[in-house]
Design a protein around this motif. Structure first.
Motif, mmCIF file in Angstrom:
data_model
loop_
_atom_site.group_PDB
_atom_site.id
_atom_site.type_symbol
_atom_site.label_atom_id
_atom_site.label_comp_id
_atom_site.label_asym_id
_atom_site.label_seq_id
_atom_site.Cartn_x
_atom_site.Cartn_y
_atom_site.Cartn_z
ATOM 1 N N ASP A 80 6.014 25.786 17.982
ATOM 2 C CA ASP A 80 4.741 25.769 17.803
ATOM 3 C C ASP A 80 3.909 26.079 19.169
ATOM 4 O OD1 ASP A 80 2.397 25.312 16.085
ATOM 5 O OD2 ASP A 80 3.546 23.890 14.800
ATOM 6 N N ARG A 81 2.696 26.362 18.958
ATOM 7 C CA ARG A 81 1.813 26.458 20.168
ATOM 8 C C ARG A 81 1.866 25.286 20.881
ATOM 9 N NH1 ARG A 81 -1.414 30.981 20.378
ATOM 10 N NH2 ARG A 81 -1.671 32.247 18.312
ATOM 11 N N ARG A 82 1.887 25.428 22.135
ATOM 12 C CA ARG A 82 2.012 24.230 23.050
ATOM 13 C C ARG A 82 0.756 23.074 22.702
ATOM 14 N NH1 ARG A 82 4.030 22.669 28.821
ATOM 15 N NH2 ARG A 82 2.601 20.936 29.308
ATOM 16 N N ARG A 83 -0.174 23.763 22.810
ATOM 17 C CA ARG A 83 -1.678 22.758 22.524
ATOM 18 C C ARG A 83 -1.703 22.201 21.191
ATOM 19 N NH1 ARG A 83 -3.638 22.175 27.496
ATOM 20 N NH2 ARG A 83 -4.594 23.908 28.401
ATOM 21 N N GLU A 84 -0.476 22.302 20.132
ATOM 22 C CA GLU A 84 -0.599 21.518 19.054
ATOM 23 C C GLU A 84 0.450 20.415 19.193
ATOM 24 O OE1 GLU A 84 -2.191 22.264 16.121
ATOM 25 O OE2 GLU A 84 -3.232 23.846 17.509
ATOM 26 N N LEU A 85 0.924 20.298 20.276
ATOM 27 C CA LEU A 85 2.025 19.030 20.611
ATOM 28 C C LEU A 85 1.359 18.248 21.685
ATOM 29 C CD1 LEU A 85 5.035 21.557 20.804
ATOM 30 C CD2 LEU A 85 4.206 20.428 18.632
ATOM 31 N N ALA A 86 0.502 17.248 21.310
ATOM 32 C CA ALA A 86 -0.342 16.531 22.126
ATOM 33 C C ALA A 86 0.483 16.008 23.001
ATOM 34 C CB ALA A 86 -1.167 15.725 21.178
ATOM 35 N N LYS A 87 1.619 15.212 22.712
ATOM 36 C CA LYS A 87 2.351 14.429 23.718
ATOM 37 C C LYS A 87 2.963 15.259 24.688
ATOM 38 C CE LYS A 87 5.706 10.746 23.775
ATOM 39 N NZ LYS A 87 4.804 9.473 24.069
ATOM 40 N N LEU A 88 3.526 16.540 24.342
ATOM 41 C CA LEU A 88 4.192 17.247 25.163
ATOM 42 C C LEU A 88 3.177 17.717 26.202
ATOM 43 C CD1 LEU A 88 6.800 19.913 24.123
ATOM 44 C CD2 LEU A 88 4.864 20.520 25.756
ATOM 45 N N ASP A 89 2.117 18.092 25.581
ATOM 46 C CA ASP A 89 0.892 18.841 26.477
ATOM 47 C C ASP A 89 0.462 18.121 27.482
ATOM 48 O OD1 ASP A 89 -0.148 21.496 26.883
ATOM 49 O OD2 ASP A 89 -2.188 20.830 25.948
ATOM 50 N N ARG A 90 0.402 16.704 27.260
ATOM 51 C CA ARG A 90 0.069 15.883 28.219
ATOM 52 C C ARG A 90 0.967 15.285 29.150
ATOM 53 N NH1 ARG A 90 -1.074 12.654 23.326
ATOM 54 N NH2 ARG A 90 0.427 10.984 23.372
ATOM 55 N N ALA A 91 2.122 15.422 28.990
ATOM 56 C CA ALA A 91 3.193 15.068 29.900
ATOM 57 C C ALA A 91 3.150 15.722 31.436
ATOM 58 C CB ALA A 91 4.370 15.267 29.085
ATOM 59 N N PRO A 92 2.749 14.627 32.344
ATOM 60 C CA PRO A 92 2.719 15.301 33.734
ATOM 61 C C PRO A 92 4.044 16.083 34.209
ATOM 62 C CG PRO A 92 1.887 12.957 33.501
ATOM 63 C CD PRO A 92 2.714 13.226 32.322
ATOM 64 N N SER A 93 4.998 15.574 33.727
ATOM 65 C CA SER A 93 6.425 16.111 33.981
ATOM 66 C C SER A 93 6.648 17.665 33.773
ATOM 67 C CB SER A 93 7.534 15.202 33.838
ATOM 68 O OG SER A 93 7.797 15.246 32.533
ATOM 69 N N LEU A 94 5.943 17.919 32.387
ATOM 70 C CA LEU A 94 5.934 19.151 31.619
ATOM 71 C C LEU A 94 4.638 19.889 32.004
ATOM 72 C CD1 LEU A 94 7.771 17.985 28.591
ATOM 73 C CD2 LEU A 94 8.768 18.824 30.855
#
Length: 217
Positions: A103-117
């Motif tokens: 999916d688009r990264r922006r649709e994956l809220a937890k992933l998109d806000r992870a500092p390490s990623l």
């Protein structure tokens, strides 16, 4: 089926496939009509711990213990019904045995806000955040087939950047427990042409497919 990819599970190309040499491995992009197959694959446990492929979609401030299981399942089913969740199913002789989300990264809220990623071009990124392969079918090329099919699906959407987040072996020692390998492993993404972005010693390693390959240029 235009959205299906067909594979021969060949014992000469993949390890531990003696029992599956005559089996036919196919992949199909998820649609609302395929929800029963996904539901059967995930089982009562929602793939793992009541996740239902919603871990990376968790909103800020939500308590995982309150949404895992039935809530996650209901949310994910709605996304699938509305065409807002994307992924690929793998089948052996018509039986669902594997899943990969994209999916688009922006649709994956937890992933998109992870500092390490974190990255500075998230609007351009399509993510391959998680996999599930049924026990008894692992280490037989199913995940590799899913990566190929997911990348092809992103290409059809003219995705510019394809990104993945495999776990580094150093996090667990020599062997990665199956429950923690849901984002994939570094070797399987390297084999598909992905390259590390920002080396890390532990945790998840961000990897990318070259833009030209991802865009089909």
């Amino acid at each position: 089926m235009p959205d299906a990819h067909r594979w021969r599970v060949d014992g000469g190309r993949q390890r531990r496939q003696t029992l599956f040499m005559a089996s036919k491995l196919t992949t199909r992009e998820l649609t609302a009509d395929l929800w029963p197959d996904l539901e059967a694959l995930f089982g009562s446990n929602g793939a793992c711990g009541g996740c239902w492929c919603m871990f990376w979609r968790q909103e800020r401030g939500e308590d995982w213990s309150e949404i895992k299981g039935a809530v996650n399942k209901r949310r994910f089913r709605t996304l699938v019904k509305d065409g807002q969740a994307h992924g690929v199913l793998a089948y052996i002789n018509g039986v669902p045995v594997g899943w990969a989300a994209f999916d688009r990264r922006r649709e994956l809220a937890k992933l998109d806000r992870a500092p390490s990623l974190a990255c500075d071009d998230a609007d351009r990124v399509w993510s391959l955040p998680c996999f599930f392969v049924k026990a008894g079918h692992r280490r037989q090329g199913v995940a590799s087939a899913l990566i190929t099919a997911a990348v092809a699906a992103v290409r059809r959407r003219r995705g510019a950047v394809v990104e993945a987040y495999p776990v580094r072996p150093g996090t667990f020692g020599k062997s990665i427990p199956a429950a923690f390998a849901y984002t994939g492993t570094i070797p399987m993404f390297e084999a598909a042409g992905f390259q590390p972005v920002g080396e890390r010693d532990r945790g998840k390693q961000r990897m990318r497919l070259k833009e030209t390959a991802a865009a089909g240029a």
